[in-house]
Scaffold this motif. Structure first.
Motif: not given
Length: 248
Positions: A12-19, A30-36
């Motif tokens: 939820s801190s990266l974007n709007t998750p979709s189920s 977006a995830f890997y940008e946040g990861f690094f």
């Protein structure tokens, strides 16, 4: 499977998750940008996760020729491959990924000709042959039809004299045998139900992450993909963890 976080990073801190929609390229970008942004080196990652990767790496090296040609499909950040490079520097190891943003740490360890980017099998150079092609914790992102298509597409690149394809799963659906297993399965079911309810009212949005499979379903995938001499087991038989399956 559904997830709300990975490596301690809430989705939820990266974007709007979709189920409903499976995580795709934009999600992983977006995830890997946040990861690094959060982590600066291997030593900062969860020690238990790193230990699992190392045990898997040892298992793969036991099944590979120390000077053979090996290809890792969908290596992600490359923690397992980094460990294998350190342990067996003479191994001809190549890595593959669709999202190059994941390679910030591992890319400098490999020459350009050992890094394959893009969709399988088009990104694999024609005429290439590998003694071992392995997929480590990537199968959950494919439904059955696409998993069979991927496994089938790898067969022409496996050395005919003793080469094989190895899949290691992090998403095995274990059978409920004992009363303890059944109680644990019920508890997980209740947790999934509660998470779905929270997701529906927007209190804890979750991301559709992929699929779990039983041992029999993994065996079916390899049979349907045309593999022979199929073997499977567990890297840690005592705890039935690190399920693997291979074929030629």
């Amino acid at each position: 499977m559904y997830q709300t976080e990975w490596h301690g990073i809430p989705f939820s801190s990266l974007n709007t998750p979709s189920s409903v929609d499976l995580a795709g390229p934009e999600f992983y970008q977006a995830f890997y940008e946040g990861f690094f942004e959060r982590y600066q080196g291997w030593e900062q990652l969860d020690s238990r996760w790193l230990l699992r990767k190392r045990s898997w790496g040892e298992f793969i090296l036991e099944r590979a020729e120390q000077q053979g040609k090996v290809l890792s499909i969908g290596c992600g950040i490359g923690a397992l491959e980094h460990y294998m490079k350190v342990r067996a520097p003479r191994l001809e190891l190549s890595i593959h990924e669709v999202a190059p943003t994941a390679w910030r740490w591992v890319a400098p360890e490999f020459t350009q000709d050992r890094k394959l980017l893009g969709m399988i099998p088009t990104c694999i150079p024609k005429g290439s042959e590998f003694d071992l092609i392995f997929l480590s914790a990537v199968d959950y992102t494919f439904d059955d039809a696409n998993a069979v298509a991927l496994l089938s597409s790898l067969r022409p690149f496996i050395t005919r004299s003793g080469g094989h394809c190895l899949l290691i799963s992090a998403s095995l659906q274990q059978p409920s045998v004992t009363l303890g297993d059944k109680a644990l399965s019920l508890a997980r079911g209740l947790k999934v139900f509660a998470e779905a309810a929270l997701d529906r009212v927007g209190l804890r949005p979750r991301q559709f992450w992929g699929w779990t499979r039983t041992q029999e379903e993994y065996q079916s995938l390899f049979h349907r993909a045309g593999y022979k001499g199929i073997e499977d087991g567990f890297i840690d038989p005592e705890h039935r963890s690190g399920y693997w399956i291979s074929g030629s």
